[in-house]
Design an enzyme around this catalytic site. Structure first.
Site, PDB file in Angstrom:
ATOM      1  N   HIS A   1       0.817  -1.219   0.000  1.00 40.90           N
ATOM      2  CA  HIS A   1       0.000   0.000   0.000  1.00 40.90           C
ATOM      3  C   HIS A   1       0.856   1.276   0.000  1.00 40.90           C
ATOM      4  O   HIS A   1       0.759   2.095  -0.913  1.00 40.90           O
ATOM      5  CB  HIS A   1      -0.912   0.029   1.237  1.00 40.90           C
ATOM      6  CG  HIS A   1      -1.798  -1.171   1.353  1.00 40.90           C
ATOM      7  ND1 HIS A   1      -2.938  -1.348   0.598  1.00 40.90           N
ATOM      8  CD2 HIS A   1      -1.713  -2.262   2.154  1.00 40.90           C
ATOM      9  CE1 HIS A   1      -3.520  -2.491   0.936  1.00 40.90           C
ATOM     10  NE2 HIS A   1      -2.805  -3.064   1.874  1.00 40.90           N
TER      11      HIS A   1
HETATM   12  O1  RIB Z   1      -4.594  -0.197   5.039  1.00 38.94           O
HETATM   13  C1  RIB Z   1      -3.220  -0.156   4.737  1.00 38.94           C
HETATM   14  C2  RIB Z   1      -2.521   0.841   5.619  1.00 38.94           C
HETATM   15  O2  RIB Z   1      -2.634   0.424   6.979  1.00 38.94           O
HETATM   16  C3  RIB Z   1      -1.003   0.918   5.350  1.00 38.94           C
HETATM   17  O3  RIB Z   1      -0.550   2.239   5.571  1.00 38.94           O
HETATM   18  C4  RIB Z   1      -0.419  -0.008   6.376  1.00 38.94           C
HETATM   19  O4  RIB Z   1       0.905   0.372   6.775  1.00 38.94           O
HETATM   20  C5  RIB Z   1      -1.357   0.189   7.528  1.00 38.94           C
HETATM   21  O5  RIB Z   1      -0.937   1.350   8.238  1.00 38.94           O
END
Ligand code: RIB
Ligand code: CA
Length: 302
Positions: free
Chosen positions: A235
């Site tokens: 992500h």
């Molecule tokens: O949903 C994904 C996010 O949540 C990313 O930033 C991961 O590091 C968690 O913080």
């Protein structure tokens, strides 16, 4: 394209670690003015420890790390078991501790002072809960028109979330902070799950990364392998990759609303028709093969 001068606000966190390493490996496109940490994947002491460990691992102790908020604005963080990021937040791999320490200045004050000192220059890149950014805007509202842009990982505009209330994790931890930031009128690019779910780690991609991997790359792979056992999407690195090569992504403009009612879908974000406020550029398409090749190519430079 002019170099992006950024503050990364993060909760490392496995994918935060890869986002930071990708930024370190791209000095022609990105100058990291500072790293700020926040509670999220793990507690604030651990996210701060991890930001220091990652900068030390890459030999970038020159980049200041400022610890921020240890809890969301309104509701205390819901305690969960060991994060998908491991108990220590970096896959419990025994990565060496840094010998340097975080700065004494609070993250919120660092953000405010940096924006006031360099108006129109700094892009904020929150890749965890937005508590620090929101408090900076509340404490010093004048920075809103002095922030060049916000490019963030969080939320979901048109697709389901990844928590129990159909929210995305970063927003779910602090939806009130997200509401403050999303209603600020600052030019914004959103990497929600609509986009980042496409940034997946497949076996073939792991095999490619493993080939002729340097020691630091091997550590990055081990960190990603831990993540691969849970949520196999990278992500946060989408935010850094966007600053390096925006052609990897496409999106649409939409007004985003956040659900802050605990009795409702707490933390859920949605694109709304005819909503109030400034539309956000919501990334909806990722050229995931080119994204992966960029990550592979750049991590090899570390
Ligand atoms: O949903 C994904 C996010 O949540 C990313 O930033 C991961 O590091 C968690 O913080
Ligand atoms: Ca994160």
């Amino acid at each position: 394209m002019a170099k992006s001068r950024i503050i990364i606000d993060c909760d490392p966190g496995v994918d935060d670690a890869i986002a930071l390493l990708l930024a370190f490996a791209s000095p022609d496109e990105i100058e990291i003015v500072g790293i700020t940490t926040v509670i999220g994947n793990v507690s604030l002491p651990l996210t701060t420890r991890n930001a220091l460990r990652i900068t030390a691992m890459a030999g970038r102790q020159d980049i200041p790390v400022h610890a921020g908020c240890s809890r969301p604005i309104i509701l205390p963080r819901v305690q969960r078991g060991a994060s998908v990021h491991g108990t220590d937040g970096l896959g419990d791999l025994g990565i060496s501790d840094a010998t340097h320490e975080a700065e004494s200045q609070h993250a919120v004050d660092f953000i405010i002072d940096t924006i006031l000192r360099e108006p129109g220059e700094i892009t904020l890149c929150p890749i965890g809960p937005m508590t620090n950014i929101a408090l900076a805007l509340i404490k010093e509202p004048s920075i809103a028109e002095k922030i060049k842009a916000i490019v963030f990982m969080g939320g979901a505009a048109f697709t389901p979330g990844n928590t129990a209330t159909d929210a995305e994790f970063n927003i779910w931890i602090d939806p009130h902070a997200a509401q403050v930031v999303l209603s600020s009128g600052i030019p914004m690019t959103m990497f929600g799950l609509d986009a980042t779910r496409h940034a997946t780690l497949t076996k073939a991609r792991f095999d490619q990364l493993e080939r002729d991997a340097s020691p630091i790359m091997q550590t990055a792979i081990a960190i990603m392998r831990h993540y691969g056992s849970g949520d196999a999407s990278l992500h946060d690195p989408c935010v850094t990759a966007f600053l390096i090569d925006p052609t990897l992504f496409r999106g649409v403009d939409a007004v985003i609303e956040v659900e802050c009612d605990q009795a409702g879908a707490y933390g859920r974000t949605r694109a709304v028709e005819n909503g109030n406020g400034r539309p956000v550029h919501v990334i909806t398409e990722v050229d995931d093969e080119r994204l992966f090749q960029l990550i592979d190519q750049r991590l090899r430079l570390l």
